[in-house]
Write a protein that holds these residues in place. Structure first.
Motif, PDB file in Angstrom:
ATOM      1  N   SER A 129       0.883  -1.327   0.076  1.00 28.51           N
ATOM      2  CA  SER A 129      -0.236   0.011  -0.192  1.00 28.51           C
ATOM      3  C   SER A 129       0.762   1.185  -0.069  1.00 28.51           C
ATOM      4  O   SER A 129       0.446   2.126  -0.772  1.00 28.51           O
ATOM      5  N   ALA A 130       2.099   1.282   0.674  1.00 30.95           N
ATOM      6  CA  ALA A 130       2.900   2.481   0.761  1.00 30.95           C
ATOM      7  C   ALA A 130       3.464   2.782  -0.686  1.00 30.95           C
ATOM      8  O   ALA A 130       3.639   3.811  -0.850  1.00 30.95           O
ATOM      9  N   ALA A 131       4.074   1.565  -1.079  1.00 30.72           N
ATOM     10  CA  ALA A 131       4.692   1.712  -2.394  1.00 30.72           C
ATOM     11  C   ALA A 131       3.581   2.126  -3.510  1.00 30.72           C
ATOM     12  O   ALA A 131       3.914   3.161  -4.266  1.00 30.72           O
ATOM     13  N   ARG A 132       2.246   1.559  -3.264  1.00 28.90           N
ATOM     14  CA  ARG A 132       1.431   2.085  -4.434  1.00 28.90           C
ATOM     15  C   ARG A 132       1.090   3.487  -4.177  1.00 28.90           C
ATOM     16  O   ARG A 132       0.715   4.274  -5.280  1.00 28.90           O
ATOM     17  N   THR A 133       0.673   3.743  -3.055  1.00 27.92           N
ATOM     18  CA  THR A 133       0.346   5.318  -2.611  1.00 27.92           C
ATOM     19  C   THR A 133       1.494   6.305  -3.057  1.00 27.92           C
ATOM     20  O   THR A 133       1.038   7.632  -3.744  1.00 27.92           O
ATOM     21  N   GLY A 134       2.613   5.922  -2.793  1.00 27.25           N
ATOM     22  CA  GLY A 134       3.861   6.762  -3.324  1.00 27.25           C
ATOM     23  C   GLY A 134       4.087   6.972  -4.708  1.00 27.25           C
ATOM     24  O   GLY A 134       3.963   7.947  -5.486  1.00 27.25           O
ATOM     25  N   PHE A 135       3.644   5.736  -5.509  1.00 27.47           N
ATOM     26  CA  PHE A 135       3.692   5.778  -6.945  1.00 27.47           C
ATOM     27  C   PHE A 135       2.595   6.613  -7.475  1.00 27.47           C
ATOM     28  O   PHE A 135       2.559   7.517  -8.362  1.00 27.47           O
ATOM     29  N   ASP A 136       1.167   6.501  -6.872  1.00 29.27           N
ATOM     30  CA  ASP A 136       0.096   7.039  -7.496  1.00 29.27           C
ATOM     31  C   ASP A 136       0.324   8.836  -7.127  1.00 29.27           C
ATOM     32  O   ASP A 136      -0.036   9.386  -7.897  1.00 29.27           O
ATOM     33  N   LYS A 137       0.962   9.014  -5.922  1.00 29.89           N
ATOM     34  CA  LYS A 137       1.007  10.623  -5.484  1.00 29.89           C
ATOM     35  C   LYS A 137       2.054  11.128  -6.650  1.00 29.89           C
ATOM     36  O   LYS A 137       1.743  12.224  -7.274  1.00 29.89           O
ATOM     37  N   ARG A 138       3.247  10.469  -7.197  1.00 32.87           N
ATOM     38  CA  ARG A 138       4.107  10.861  -7.844  1.00 32.87           C
ATOM     39  C   ARG A 138       3.388  11.121  -9.131  1.00 32.87           C
ATOM     40  O   ARG A 138       3.548  12.007 -10.240  1.00 32.87           O
ATOM     41  N   ARG A 139       2.665   9.838  -9.569  1.00 31.44           N
ATOM     42  CA  ARG A 139       1.885   9.942 -11.178  1.00 31.44           C
ATOM     43  C   ARG A 139       0.828  11.183 -11.290  1.00 31.44           C
ATOM     44  O   ARG A 139       1.108  11.810 -12.148  1.00 31.44           O
ATOM     45  N   ARG A 140       0.258  11.364 -10.145  1.00 35.06           N
ATOM     46  CA  ARG A 140      -0.574  12.640 -10.142  1.00 35.06           C
ATOM     47  C   ARG A 140       0.086  13.757 -10.282  1.00 35.06           C
ATOM     48  O   ARG A 140      -0.402  14.698 -11.004  1.00 35.06           O
ATOM     49  N   GLN A 141       1.033  14.081  -9.519  1.00 34.26           N
ATOM     50  CA  GLN A 141       1.915  15.213  -9.690  1.00 34.26           C
ATOM     51  C   GLN A 141       2.320  15.395 -11.168  1.00 34.26           C
ATOM     52  O   GLN A 141       2.741  16.720 -11.629  1.00 34.26           O
ATOM     53  N   HIS A 142       3.107  14.158 -11.656  1.00 36.13           N
ATOM     54  CA  HIS A 142       3.711  14.270 -12.810  1.00 36.13           C
ATOM     55  C   HIS A 142       2.488  14.919 -13.967  1.00 36.13           C
ATOM     56  O   HIS A 142       3.030  15.786 -14.724  1.00 36.13           O
ATOM     57  N   PHE A 143       1.177  14.341 -14.122  1.00 38.69           N
ATOM     58  CA  PHE A 143       0.287  14.641 -14.841  1.00 38.69           C
ATOM     59  C   PHE A 143      -0.226  16.156 -14.570  1.00 38.69           C
ATOM     60  O   PHE A 143      -0.577  16.890 -15.588  1.00 38.69           O
ATOM     61  N   ALA A 144      -0.256  16.455 -13.337  1.00 42.73           N
ATOM     62  CA  ALA A 144      -0.668  17.884 -13.121  1.00 42.73           C
ATOM     63  C   ALA A 144       0.245  19.107 -13.702  1.00 42.73           C
ATOM     64  O   ALA A 144       0.084  19.912 -14.057  1.00 42.73           O
ATOM     65  N   GLU A 145       1.667  18.451 -13.415  1.00 39.71           N
ATOM     66  CA  GLU A 145       2.801  19.501 -14.026  1.00 39.71           C
ATOM     67  C   GLU A 145       2.686  19.423 -15.529  1.00 39.71           C
ATOM     68  O   GLU A 145       2.843  20.526 -16.201  1.00 39.71           O
ATOM     69  N   ALA A 146       2.473  18.161 -16.345  1.00 44.75           N
ATOM     70  CA  ALA A 146       2.200  18.120 -17.545  1.00 44.75           C
ATOM     71  C   ALA A 146       1.299  18.888 -18.075  1.00 44.75           C
ATOM     72  O   ALA A 146       1.234  19.601 -19.096  1.00 44.75           O
ATOM     73  N   ASP A 147       0.086  18.940 -17.298  1.00 49.58           N
ATOM     74  CA  ASP A 147      -1.087  19.671 -17.842  1.00 49.58           C
ATOM     75  C   ASP A 147      -0.686  21.126 -17.740  1.00 49.58           C
ATOM     76  O   ASP A 147      -1.181  21.710 -18.414  1.00 49.58           O
TER      77      ASP A 147
END
Length: 229
Positions: A129-147
């Motif tokens: 869960s910790a690994a997945r949560t960290g990945f999801d947080k970085r993914r959302r941040q990446h796409f927010a920055e890309a947007d």
């Protein structure tokens, strides 16, 4: 005779797996209670021996079942440990689509595994869960920055298009030609807006460019014609 048939039948079913140790124990208790009541005539000793044999077989089968369950729990724990390790390795990934799909599949694999002891499962699940949560947080941040970058790029290129379209009808061939070339350099330096938007924006920008240079070429051709005798 009925008791003999009953104990022999349950012994056979226990041996071939058609009866559980619990079912065999129920029959064994019933036959031994009948033995103790002595409400019949027959070979009591032989029936007692058969009962003892069934009791021993029950212990053997229970031990085998317990051993099998322990092995399955150990395998499940090992499989969950492997999933936790994989999740932790996958956490820093930037392959957003592929890694997201793998995390989703890992959850299904986790659910399909046999249950083990609660404490071990919880500890391993926390790691996943910790690994997945960290990945999801970085993914959302990446796409927010890309947007955000995409919006900046679209805005910048629309500004360049507006300037190019304003210059498209100019007849100041030398000065405007230089300005359009400068706009082209600005276009190249601007961030990309994503394939779909980039193609549409480029067509508008190029159309304005082409309109100016087509008019310039037509004017030059007309000037040359006027100089001919």
């Amino acid at each position: 005779e009925d008791l003999v048939v009953e104990i022999e039948l349950i012994a056979t079913r226990l041996a071939d797996g058609r009866a559980t140790p619990e079912q065999a124990q129920t029959v064994l208790v019933k036959v031994r209670e009948a033995l103790a009541a002595r409400a019949f005539i027959g070979d009591v000793t032989a029936l007692g021996i058969k009962c003892d044999g069934v009791a021993e077989n029950i212990r053997t089968v229970r031990a085998a079942v317990a051993e099998k369950r322990a092995a399955l729990r150990a395998e499940a724990t090992s499989a969950r440990e492997a999933l936790a390790i994989e999740a932790e390795k996958l956490g820093p990934s930037t392959s957003w689509k592929q890694s997201s799909e793998r995390f989703a599949k890992m959850i299904e694999e986790w659910k399909a595994l046999p249950r083990t002891d609660r404490a071990t499962e919880q500890a391993l699940w926390k790691r996943i869960s910790a690994a997945r949560t960290g990945f999801d947080k970085r993914r959302r941040q990446h796409f927010a920055e890309a947007d955000a970058e995409h919006k900046i790029a679209v805005t910048r290129k629309r500004e360049l298009i507006a300037k190019a379209e304003t210059l498209a009808t100019s007849t100041d061939w030398v000065a405007t030609g230089k300005q359009i070339r400068d706009l082209m350099n600005d276009w190249k330096a601007a961030p990309r807006a994503g394939r779909s938007d980039e193609d549409k924006l480029w067509k508008r920008f190029k159309s304005a460019q082409d309109a100016f240079f087509a008019a310039k070429m037509a004017a030059e051709a007309q000037a040359e014609d006027a100089l001919r005798p």
